[in-house]
Design a protein around this motif. Sequence first.
Motif, PDB file in Angstrom:
ATOM      1  N   THR A  72     -27.396   3.171 -43.210  1.00  0.00           N
ATOM      2  CA  THR A  72     -26.131   3.577 -42.594  1.00  0.00           C
ATOM      3  C   THR A  72     -26.314   4.829 -41.744  1.00  0.00           C
ATOM      4  O   THR A  72     -27.167   5.667 -42.016  1.00  0.00           O
ATOM      5  CB  THR A  72     -25.072   3.894 -43.673  1.00  0.00           C
ATOM      6  OG1 THR A  72     -25.654   4.808 -44.612  1.00  0.00           O
ATOM      7  CG2 THR A  72     -24.595   2.650 -44.375  1.00  0.00           C
TER       8      THR A  72
ATOM      9  N   VAL B  69     -19.367   7.383 -43.466  1.00  0.00           N
ATOM     10  CA  VAL B  69     -20.214   6.311 -42.937  1.00  0.00           C
ATOM     11  C   VAL B  69     -19.622   5.833 -41.605  1.00  0.00           C
ATOM     12  O   VAL B  69     -18.445   5.499 -41.530  1.00  0.00           O
ATOM     13  CB  VAL B  69     -20.293   5.133 -43.929  1.00  0.00           C
ATOM     14  CG1 VAL B  69     -21.089   3.978 -43.317  1.00  0.00           C
ATOM     15  CG2 VAL B  69     -20.939   5.597 -45.224  1.00  0.00           C
TER      16      VAL B  69
ATOM     17  N   GLU C 139     -23.168   0.398 -40.223  1.00  0.00           N
ATOM     18  CA  GLU C 139     -24.385  -0.136 -40.841  1.00  0.00           C
ATOM     19  C   GLU C 139     -25.313  -0.523 -39.716  1.00  0.00           C
ATOM     20  O   GLU C 139     -24.895  -1.220 -38.781  1.00  0.00           O
ATOM     21  CB  GLU C 139     -24.054  -1.377 -41.669  1.00  0.00           C
ATOM     22  CG  GLU C 139     -23.514  -1.019 -43.022  1.00  0.00           C
ATOM     23  CD  GLU C 139     -23.305  -2.242 -43.906  1.00  0.00           C
ATOM     24  OE1 GLU C 139     -23.868  -3.311 -43.591  1.00  0.00           O
ATOM     25  OE2 GLU C 139     -22.569  -2.109 -44.880  1.00  0.00           O
TER      26      GLU C 139
END
Length: 465
Positions: free
Chosen positions: A58, A65, A68
């Motif tokens: 990530t 976050v 991905e």
Amino acid sequence: MTSERNDTIAAVATGTGGAVALIRISGERAVPIGDVLFRNIQGKPLSTQKGYTIHYGTIRDGETVIDEVLVSLFRAPHSYTGEDMIEISCHASDYILRRVMELAIRHGARTARPGEFTLRAFLAGKMDLSQAEAVADVIASDNRAAHDLAFRQMRGGYSDEFGQLREKLVHLVSLLELELDFGEEDVEFADREQLLEILTAVERKITRLISSFALGNSVKNGIPVAIAGAPNVGKSTLLNALLKEDRALVSDIAGTTRDVIEETLNIDGLPFRFIDTAGIRETDDPLESMGIERTYDRIGKAAVVLLVADARDDAEEISALYAGIPLRAEQRLIIVLNKCDRLDAQELASKQATLRERISVPVEWLSAKFETHLDGLLRSLRESVRTDDLDNAGATVVFNARHHEALLHASESLARARQGIEEGLPGDLLSQDIREVLHHLGTITGEITTNDILGSIFSRFCVGK
Ligand code: GDP
């Protein structure tokens, strides 16, 4: 440009649209920045990993976050730029891309300038200048022929052509210059015959390359084909039939195609650029006269002229029209008998035979309106262009105007050097001319270059290349 070589650079390398995008980071800080931004799913920092590996994890801003991603890791010197590099494949959202770029910059990268990755590849000796330029051409190529040429050059066309000859010339120049040290003594270290032989070999290559530019330029910009003929013979209809699109204005009123329309069609991987022109005929209408003047101008610039006539016109008239078109030796002309649906097969065959007897150019017949027998014309068009150099995968074809100009200069210096040898000029004068030849060839591959030249070449690239 070169003073900022130690900066770590970052850019989005992919265009807009699509599901996945790529951010490239190159330079000393590429891996440390990667370690701050990226958390590997296995918890191993990039700095502990080998090159040529891909990592899943990530991108984070602190604990937030952002996406991905997959990160490809390259270690110097085994990367495109020759530096440490990471490439982050993320989701192609403008927001994500902006956030990742912001993070990279916050942690020590700067936004790359156009072409800066490829400039670094050149400066690191990964490719010569002509190869670097070809990278942009490969990206821009939109037909098979242009792609073939650019790809050949990207793989080192010029270095292959001149590599060994260049070395021999450099050696002979150094011998010529050694003669200087012996001043008045009449010594010749450089064998004049051998010198002449090498210069002849270089000249042969340069001449071939210079003449290949006509084809290379056509492939890059489209082979210009002018569609000419009297008003109402069906020129616009023919163009539409060829392109299967209704872009040109079709009408029953004579003289309506006043402006010039250009469309490109690939035939057998070669781009043909069609130029519809105003009909050629005597007129008092000033607007139409201007159109006709432009038609002659366009014919002058075309590589191939399609002279369209109504199949019912008599052969006499068509021949006269043909005779009135000024053509240069390298231009090709094809006569197209249109509206063949209006004529029976026998009449058509006899007209074609009469024309072929009178005029030694291909005569094709078709119906533009009903789109029949277009393939004969397409074949004739394809055959009108000589592509030996293109078909020979080993041949370098010049398609870059900068290279063409350098070759012309090299050729002039070469002629002077040859003349000098024949006139028995002393070594120092000869070496000057030969050094000029080497200089001009060197500008193509970039052994000789300036920041100005590099700046003007790479500024035309896209950011991220
Ligand atoms: P331009 O002035 O040479 O561009 O001619 P146009 O393309 O505008 O066509 C003039 C007229 O001829 C139009 O009415 C077209 O439909 C007609 N025409 C064009 N091609 C053909 C053909 O192959 N057969 C027939 N019968 N008519 C055609």
